[in-house]
Design a protein around this motif. Structure first.
Motif, short mmCIF file in Angstrom:
data_model
loop_
_atom_site.label_atom_id
_atom_site.label_comp_id
_atom_site.label_asym_id
_atom_site.label_seq_id
_atom_site.Cartn_x
_atom_site.Cartn_y
_atom_site.Cartn_z
N ARG A 145 -42.41 34.76 34.44
CA ARG A 145 -42.22 33.32 34.52
C ARG A 145 -43.30 32.57 33.73
O ARG A 145 -43.84 31.54 34.18
N VAL A 146 -43.64 33.09 32.57
CA VAL A 146 -44.64 32.45 31.71
C VAL A 146 -44.09 31.12 31.21
O VAL A 146 -42.91 31.01 30.85
N GLY A 147 -44.92 30.09 31.19
CA GLY A 147 -44.47 28.77 30.76
C GLY A 147 -45.48 28.08 29.85
O GLY A 147 -46.43 28.71 29.37
N TYR A 148 -45.27 26.80 29.66
CA TYR A 148 -46.18 26.03 28.79
C TYR A 148 -46.38 24.65 29.38
O TYR A 148 -45.44 23.94 29.74
N ALA A 149 -47.67 24.24 29.47
CA ALA A 149 -48.02 22.89 29.90
C ALA A 149 -48.20 22.04 28.65
O ALA A 149 -49.08 22.32 27.84
N PRO A 150 -47.37 21.03 28.44
CA PRO A 150 -47.46 20.25 27.21
C PRO A 150 -48.80 19.53 27.07
O PRO A 150 -49.46 19.23 28.07
N ALA A 151 -49.17 19.27 25.84
CA ALA A 151 -50.45 18.59 25.56
C ALA A 151 -50.30 17.10 25.82
O ALA A 151 -50.44 16.26 24.92
N ASP A 152 -49.98 16.78 27.04
CA ASP A 152 -49.74 15.39 27.45
C ASP A 152 -50.50 15.16 28.75
O ASP A 152 -50.58 16.05 29.60
N TRP A 153 -51.02 13.97 28.95
CA TRP A 153 -51.89 13.70 30.08
C TRP A 153 -51.15 13.56 31.41
O TRP A 153 -51.73 13.78 32.48
N ARG A 154 -49.84 13.17 31.36
CA ARG A 154 -49.18 12.87 32.64
C ARG A 154 -47.72 13.31 32.70
O ARG A 154 -46.97 12.85 33.57
N GLN A 155 -47.31 14.18 31.84
CA GLN A 155 -45.89 14.57 31.80
C GLN A 155 -45.46 15.32 33.07
O GLN A 155 -44.39 15.07 33.62
N ARG A 194 -51.49 24.37 27.31
CA ARG A 194 -51.84 25.74 27.71
C ARG A 194 -50.60 26.58 28.04
O ARG A 194 -49.63 26.07 28.59
N ILE A 195 -50.68 27.86 27.69
CA ILE A 195 -49.70 28.83 28.15
C ILE A 195 -49.98 29.07 29.63
O ILE A 195 -51.12 29.36 30.01
N MET A 196 -48.97 28.94 30.47
CA MET A 196 -49.16 28.98 31.91
C MET A 196 -48.68 30.31 32.51
O MET A 196 -47.53 30.71 32.33
N PHE A 197 -49.60 30.97 33.22
CA PHE A 197 -49.28 32.20 33.93
C PHE A 197 -49.28 31.89 35.43
O PHE A 197 -50.35 31.69 36.02
N PRO A 198 -48.11 31.84 36.07
CA PRO A 198 -48.09 31.59 37.52
C PRO A 198 -48.70 32.76 38.28
O PRO A 198 -48.42 33.93 37.98
N ILE A 199 -49.55 32.45 39.23
CA ILE A 199 -50.16 33.47 40.10
C ILE A 199 -49.41 33.43 41.43
O ILE A 199 -49.27 32.37 42.03
N CYS A 200 -48.93 34.60 41.87
CA CYS A 200 -48.09 34.66 43.07
C CYS A 200 -48.76 35.44 44.19
O CYS A 200 -49.63 36.28 43.94
N ASP A 201 -48.34 35.15 45.43
CA ASP A 201 -48.75 36.01 46.53
C ASP A 201 -47.89 37.26 46.51
O ASP A 201 -47.02 37.41 45.64
N THR A 202 -48.08 38.18 47.45
CA THR A 202 -47.37 39.46 47.36
C THR A 202 -45.87 39.33 47.61
O THR A 202 -45.11 40.25 47.33
N SER A 203 -45.42 38.18 48.14
CA SER A 203 -43.99 37.98 48.33
C SER A 203 -43.33 37.37 47.10
O SER A 203 -42.11 37.23 47.05
N GLY A 204 -44.14 36.97 46.12
CA GLY A 204 -43.60 36.39 44.89
C GLY A 204 -43.62 34.88 44.87
O GLY A 204 -43.13 34.27 43.90
N ARG A 205 -44.19 34.22 45.90
CA ARG A 205 -44.28 32.76 45.89
C ARG A 205 -45.45 32.32 45.01
O ARG A 205 -46.55 32.87 45.12
N VAL A 206 -45.22 31.34 44.15
CA VAL A 206 -46.29 30.83 43.28
C VAL A 206 -47.32 30.10 44.14
O VAL A 206 -46.98 29.25 44.95
N VAL A 207 -48.60 30.46 43.95
CA VAL A 207 -49.68 29.81 44.72
C VAL A 207 -50.71 29.15 43.81
O VAL A 207 -51.52 28.34 44.28
N ALA A 208 -50.71 29.50 42.50
CA ALA A 208 -51.73 28.95 41.60
C ALA A 208 -51.33 29.28 40.15
O ALA A 208 -50.28 29.88 39.90
N TYR A 209 -52.22 28.89 39.21
CA TYR A 209 -51.95 29.15 37.79
C TYR A 209 -53.23 29.54 37.06
O TYR A 209 -54.34 29.18 37.47
N SER A 210 -53.01 30.26 35.97
CA SER A 210 -54.06 30.47 34.99
C SER A 210 -53.49 30.01 33.66
O SER A 210 -52.43 30.47 33.24
#
Length: 578
Positions: A145-155, A194-210
């Motif tokens: 589930r790799v994503g991208y955060a646009p270079a925008d301040w409030r999108q 930034r390229i966004m890597f979702p960090i998940c708990d062991t059940s697969g729920r997103v809890v944070a990002y790198s």
């Protein structure tokens, strides 16, 4: 929620679920195993297919498939529900359906943000070209589930507001920050460009990002990670563990890398037992629900692979002592380190040719060998070498629990550096004397709870009484028990939850097997009556001493004491006859 729980329990048997985590052995009508929640050599963990419950005689852990998954994987109930629902094929209502549960709202916000980042990556050609250029395939991008955060301040903030989420909740999960500048919009997006890597708990729920920056501005950090939140604790979360846990168990080792890109690329190359540590975060906690604690339930073997540049070498030097301090070495875990050379990281090696990573894996060394080879210069004088050994080797050697392994470690150091073993042993003894432990190490599993004798007897009696195999809640026996323990304790027995009753019944059936329990029950009831009589006798004797000092009337009290003493002697005679 209760309907989902019932549906899942009807589709999944406890033996089926638990056997995918631990090795179960048949034991009569039940199954047994070494408990995954405390260290033991002899199995004391029993599973009852009939009751769909488990009980450990060693540490007292008990429950059903939900409580097992919660405990084993370090999840809350909702996380365990998701894991088991996915396995059972049960469709759950949308996580945020219960708007009264703020924690679920936070999970929902992170899920919505992840979808936003995924869709943005698909639309942004430059970001997509960058991530594909790093070697990721479409399948891997989708899987992680790799994503991208646009270079925008409030999108992102604007997107989440259209979904009805409050700024306070979005800020609580670390996606927006409040600006110090007066006037205008008070919030701005944390992750931008930034390229966004979702960090998940062991059940697969997103809890944070790198987030990995795409175009460096010489000011912003290369990687930006979410702060600690109500859902995310760095020391309790390993990137990729939700996808790696099954293969860690199957292959019986975990491959630990430092960055998200390393982890993703190694999974893509087939090394699906790989997880990534968030820098030193992996080492900050050694409890049962920490990153290390979760790994220890899956395997005793850790292979560490960090970048081969100077920073990577320092990281390897840093994490090995930290892991050892967190009981991995003291609990006998097998730690090896891949000696990567040439200034490359795991992702670079895999991108060039996955076969090269297989060769790199062959270079892995026991951590003692790695430390000696990496941090002690063979050209150093004996005095300098022994100083480095004292600084970089002895902190780990002292943690090795087995004498033979500790002797082998000293022998290895001596042979590699041509130093006398006797001299090293003397140096180690001096080191230990000069560096005493400040505190006992925290154990990575709970210690068995001490149960008082009277409570132990009550548990056994209740287990037999509630067991359908034996008495099945015999009313006459219940009245006899309640007459001994008194109305207050009887009330507590009546209020026992069903799960506790099932655990007591399982305990009784495991203890007594298929044999008759009539004789055992009679003895237990007599012992219980004796214990309560002794307790009452102690209380009355204490009262007698107080009354004697105050010259009160003790005639009636003396008579009660005599009755109790006589009954205790009668019970003793009865137990000897049975």
């Amino acid at each position: 929620m209760s309907t989902h729980v019932q549906d899942i329990k009807e589709r999944l048997g406890i033996v089926e679920v638990l056997s995918s985590y631990i090795k179960l052995e048949k034991s009569g009508a039940n199954y047994k195993a070494r408990c995954p929640f405390h260290n033991e050599k002899t199995p004391s963990f029993y599973v009852s297919p009939e009751r769909n419950s488990f009980y450990c005689f060693g540490c007292g852990e008990k429950g059903d498939i939900f409580s097992f998954v919660e405990k084993f994987e370090g999840l809350d109930f909702s996380g365990a529900l998701k894991v088991l629902a996915d396995r059972a094929g049960v469709s759950l209502a949308r996580p945020g359906a219960n708007k009264d549960n703020r924690k679920e709202i936070l999970y929902e916000i992170l899920e919505a943000a992840t979808v936003f980042y995924e869709e943005t990556l698909k639309k942004d050609a430059a970001a997509k070209a960058y991530i594909v250029g790093r070697g990721l395939t479409e399948k891997t991008i989708e899987h992680f589930r790799v994503g991208y955060a646009p270079a925008d301040w409030r999108q992102l903030r604007s997107y989440l507001r259209t979904k009805g989420y409050r700024d306070a909740d979005v800020e609580a999960v670390g996606l927006i920050k409040r600006t110090d500048k007066p006037g205008g919009d008070p919030f701005y997006d944390v992750f931008r460009g930034r390229i966004m890597f979702p960090i998940c708990d062991t059940s697969g729920r997103v809890v944070a990002y790198s987030g990995r920056i795409v175009v460096s501005d010489d000011k912003s950090p290369k990687y930006l990670n979410s702060p600690e939140t109500a859902l995310y604790s760095k020391s309790k979360t390993l990137y990729g563990l939700d996808k790696a846990k099954q293969d860690i168990r199957k292959r019986d080792y975990v491959l630990l890398v430092e960055g998200q890109m390393d982890c993703v690329m190694l999974h893509q190359a087939g090394f699906t037992n790989t997880v990534a540590a968030s820098g030193t975060a992996f080492t900050e906690d050694d409890g049962p629900s920490s990153g290390l604690g979760l790994i220890m339930r899956l395997t005793d073997n850790i292979v560490i692979a960090f970048d081969s540049d100077a920073a990577g070498q320092k990281a390897a030097k840093r994490i090995v002592p930290a892991i050892s301090l967190m009981t991995a070495i003291s609990l006998g875990m097998n730690i090896k380190i891949i000696d990567i050379k040439g200034g490359k990281d795991p992702a670079d090696i895999v991108k060039e040719d996955p076969k090269n990573w297989v060769k790199a894996m062959e270079s892995k060394k026991h951590f003692i060998d790695f430390l000696v080879d990496s941090f002690v210069d063979k050209e150093s004088s004996p005095t300098e070498a022994r100083k480095l050994i004292n600084q970089d080797i002895f902190p780990f050697v002292r943690r090795i629990p087995a004498d033979t392994q500790r002797f082998q470690a000293i022998k290895t150091v001596a042979e590699k550096l041509a130093i006398s073993e006797d001299a090293l042993w003397k140096d180690l003894q001096a080191y230990v004397k000069l560096n005493p432990e400040k505190a006992a190490m925290a154990q990575a599993s709970p210690q068995p709870k001490k149960v008082e004798r009277i409570e132990s007897i009550e548990r056994k009696v209740l287990g037999i009484m509630h067991s359908k195999k034996y008495y099945g809640g015999d009313e006459a026996k219940k009245k006899a028990l309640y007459a001994i323990v008194g109305p207050e304790r009887a009330k507590a027995f009546e209020a026992l939850p069903q799960l506790e009753i099932e655990s007591l019944s399982l305990e009784a059936e495991v203890t007594h097997g298929d044999g008759s329990v009539d004789k055992e029950y009679q003895l237990l009831m007599l012992h219980l009556e004796s214990e309560y009589a002794k307790r009452s006798l102690e209380e009355k004797m204490a009262l007698l001493h107080r009354l004697e000092k105050g010259k009160g009337d003790i005639g009636g009290l003396m008579q009660e004491i005599q009755v109790l003493s006589k009954r205790i002697q009668e019970i003793k005679a009865l137990t000897e006859k049975i």
